[in-house]
Scaffold this motif. Sequence first.
Motif, PDB file in Angstrom:
ATOM      1  N   VAL A 244      -8.706  13.218  -2.711  1.00  0.00           N
ATOM      2  CA  VAL A 244      -9.200  12.765  -1.532  1.00  0.00           C
ATOM      3  C   VAL A 244      -7.256  11.784  -1.008  1.00  0.00           C
ATOM      4  CG1 VAL A 244     -10.810  11.683  -1.378  1.00  0.00           C
ATOM      5  CG2 VAL A 244     -10.072  10.545  -2.770  1.00  0.00           C
ATOM      6  N   THR A 245      -7.709  11.455  -0.201  1.00  0.00           N
ATOM      7  CA  THR A 245      -5.692  10.646   0.285  1.00  0.00           C
ATOM      8  C   THR A 245      -6.299   9.452   0.245  1.00  0.00           C
ATOM      9  OG1 THR A 245      -5.475  12.035   1.416  1.00  0.00           O
ATOM     10  CG2 THR A 245      -4.095  10.227   1.979  1.00  0.00           C
ATOM     11  N   ARG A 246      -5.415   8.162  -0.806  1.00  0.00           N
ATOM     12  CA  ARG A 246      -5.925   7.133  -0.817  1.00  0.00           C
ATOM     13  C   ARG A 246      -5.007   6.422  -0.584  1.00  0.00           C
ATOM     14  NH1 ARG A 246     -10.621   7.797   0.885  1.00  0.00           N
ATOM     15  NH2 ARG A 246     -12.434   8.446  -0.692  1.00  0.00           N
ATOM     16  N   TRP A 247      -4.914   4.915  -0.073  1.00  0.00           N
ATOM     17  CA  TRP A 247      -3.754   4.052  -0.676  1.00  0.00           C
ATOM     18  C   TRP A 247      -3.320   2.721  -2.031  1.00  0.00           C
ATOM     19  CZ3 TRP A 247       0.641   4.622   3.465  1.00  0.00           C
ATOM     20  CH2 TRP A 247      -0.240   5.148   3.976  1.00  0.00           C
ATOM     21  N   HIS A 248      -2.652   3.241  -2.308  1.00  0.00           N
ATOM     22  CA  HIS A 248      -2.156   2.606  -3.646  1.00  0.00           C
ATOM     23  C   HIS A 248      -2.235   1.056  -3.402  1.00  0.00           C
ATOM     24  CE1 HIS A 248      -0.722   1.606  -8.323  1.00  0.00           C
ATOM     25  NE2 HIS A 248      -2.103   1.336  -8.132  1.00  0.00           N
ATOM     26  N   LEU A 249      -3.135   0.349  -4.016  1.00  0.00           N
ATOM     27  CA  LEU A 249      -3.031  -1.309  -3.596  1.00  0.00           C
ATOM     28  C   LEU A 249      -2.098  -2.218  -5.195  1.00  0.00           C
ATOM     29  CD1 LEU A 249      -5.489  -3.891  -1.895  1.00  0.00           C
ATOM     30  CD2 LEU A 249      -4.167  -4.516  -3.804  1.00  0.00           C
ATOM     31  N   THR A 250      -1.343  -2.547  -4.672  1.00  0.00           N
ATOM     32  CA  THR A 250      -0.355  -3.019  -5.597  1.00  0.00           C
ATOM     33  C   THR A 250      -0.301  -4.975  -5.474  1.00  0.00           C
ATOM     34  OG1 THR A 250       1.386  -2.286  -5.795  1.00  0.00           O
ATOM     35  CG2 THR A 250       0.452  -0.910  -6.905  1.00  0.00           C
ATOM     36  N   THR A 251      -0.203  -5.656  -6.169  1.00  0.00           N
ATOM     37  CA  THR A 251       0.475  -6.958  -5.659  1.00  0.00           C
ATOM     38  C   THR A 251       1.255  -7.233  -6.844  1.00  0.00           C
ATOM     39  OG1 THR A 251      -1.536  -8.063  -7.165  1.00  0.00           O
ATOM     40  CG2 THR A 251      -1.530  -8.035  -5.037  1.00  0.00           C
TER      41      THR A 251
ATOM     42  N   LEU B 235       0.613  -1.161   0.350  1.00  0.00           N
ATOM     43  CA  LEU B 235      -0.407  -0.229   0.273  1.00  0.00           C
ATOM     44  C   LEU B 235       0.941   1.633   0.099  1.00  0.00           C
ATOM     45  CD1 LEU B 235      -2.931  -0.747   3.035  1.00  0.00           C
ATOM     46  CD2 LEU B 235      -2.114  -1.843  -0.163  1.00  0.00           C
ATOM     47  N   THR B 236       0.473   1.742  -0.556  1.00  0.00           N
ATOM     48  CA  THR B 236       1.456   3.463  -0.827  1.00  0.00           C
ATOM     49  C   THR B 236       0.392   4.327  -0.974  1.00  0.00           C
ATOM     50  OG1 THR B 236       2.825   2.186  -2.557  1.00  0.00           O
ATOM     51  CG2 THR B 236       2.913   4.793  -2.425  1.00  0.00           C
ATOM     52  N   LYS B 237       0.516   5.599  -0.205  1.00  0.00           N
ATOM     53  CA  LYS B 237      -0.252   6.632  -0.149  1.00  0.00           C
ATOM     54  C   LYS B 237      -0.005   7.525  -1.279  1.00  0.00           C
ATOM     55  CE  LYS B 237      -0.675  10.645   3.518  1.00  0.00           C
ATOM     56  NZ  LYS B 237      -0.169  11.166   4.496  1.00  0.00           N
ATOM     57  N   LYS B 238      -1.232   8.144  -1.452  1.00  0.00           N
ATOM     58  CA  LYS B 238      -1.608   8.789  -2.856  1.00  0.00           C
ATOM     59  C   LYS B 238      -2.334   9.749  -2.733  1.00  0.00           C
ATOM     60  CE  LYS B 238      -2.307   7.799  -7.924  1.00  0.00           C
ATOM     61  NZ  LYS B 238      -2.206   6.879  -8.850  1.00  0.00           N
ATOM     62  N   THR B 239      -2.048  10.990  -3.159  1.00  0.00           N
ATOM     63  CA  THR B 239      -3.775  11.742  -3.585  1.00  0.00           C
ATOM     64  C   THR B 239      -3.744  11.674  -4.888  1.00  0.00           C
ATOM     65  OG1 THR B 239      -1.976  13.452  -2.124  1.00  0.00           O
ATOM     66  CG2 THR B 239      -3.344  14.703  -3.139  1.00  0.00           C
ATOM     67  N   VAL B 240      -5.248  11.342  -4.647  1.00  0.00           N
ATOM     68  CA  VAL B 240      -6.609  10.929  -5.723  1.00  0.00           C
ATOM     69  C   VAL B 240      -7.278  12.604  -6.391  1.00  0.00           C
ATOM     70  CG1 VAL B 240      -7.750   9.948  -7.092  1.00  0.00           C
ATOM     71  CG2 VAL B 240      -5.641   8.660  -5.244  1.00  0.00           C
ATOM     72  N   VAL B 241      -7.621  12.964  -7.805  1.00  0.00           N
ATOM     73  CA  VAL B 241      -8.297  13.372  -8.095  1.00  0.00           C
ATOM     74  C   VAL B 241      -9.877  12.895  -8.469  1.00  0.00           C
ATOM     75  CG1 VAL B 241      -8.882  15.573 -10.160  1.00  0.00           C
ATOM     76  CG2 VAL B 241      -6.851  15.531  -8.094  1.00  0.00           C
TER      77      VAL B 241
END
Length: 308
Positions: A277-284, A246-252
């Motif tokens: 908004v602030t979200r957390w980018h999920l990568t596998t 999970l990587t913190k990310k600012t999203v429009v």
Amino acid sequence: MIRKAIIAAATLSTIALPAVASADPVIGQPAPCVKVTDLVGPDFSVKQCGVSDVDQHRAGLENNGGAYCGPTSLYNVLHYWAHEKKAPVGWLTTKVMNLDPQDQADYNVITNSIGRIGEDAQYNGGTNLYNLRTAWNIATKPARDAGWATVAYGVNTDGAADFGGDLAKRLARGPVQMVYGRYSAGPKAGSLQRGGGHIVTLVQVDGSFNGDTVQVRYMDPGRASDHGVGDYLKTQSDYATINATLTKKTVVEWVPTKNNPDNDLGDIAIPGTYRTVTRWHLTTPGSTATTTQLVEGYNFFEMAPPVG
């Protein structure tokens, strides 16, 4: 009721959490599983054992359970409290502590239980975290009637001061329901638009307090090694966990126009809007997903047995 909730929360906040690992070979994860609750210092490492990995794709549920990720992940949470903490949770004569998802004899009863959770969470082609907390309160009523204290809260990633650190503290007390949305490109360059979501059961988190990256492992009710094979809708698959970052990310985010539910004629729309908004980018590892998966929040739950 408010006073009782405050008392319950105060009681639960006093539960001691050891910062050590201990052997815990129980139903829920492939043995051996070692529970870890290390919250000391700048880094954290938390791992829960005894969490089931129940399949959501089942005969008997609407659309064979295609949108039952929320109720199924909540069943995993209830399984933990019933089997690990001996909490009397369930519905009428159905008690979760008496059921083993890996026993074929219990398969249909567990399917019915997931359906019951969906009903209590006002399933309408899907569920949300808020209504799943209502379903938790219903399933844990037998425990409260027996003197247990129960708590359920939801957290949004937007505005969370230390998302990873707080997540670790919550997971140390019990498994967490985590929701992520699937996003595609929005109308404006650089914007994203939500096209659906998924709910999983978090069992492990590692990272640094106030950090921007977190390593997690979770049970995904929608994934199974035997998916689409033979009688997969009538049998439980092998338990498995998924590694993710999970990587913190600012999203429009573009929130589209929708009909105003307060207008009987349905011809007055609520205008679409952009929001940051602030979200957390999920990568596998090795993912071939065509959408951007962003963690939006989580439900956490606590229980404490009667005192004395």
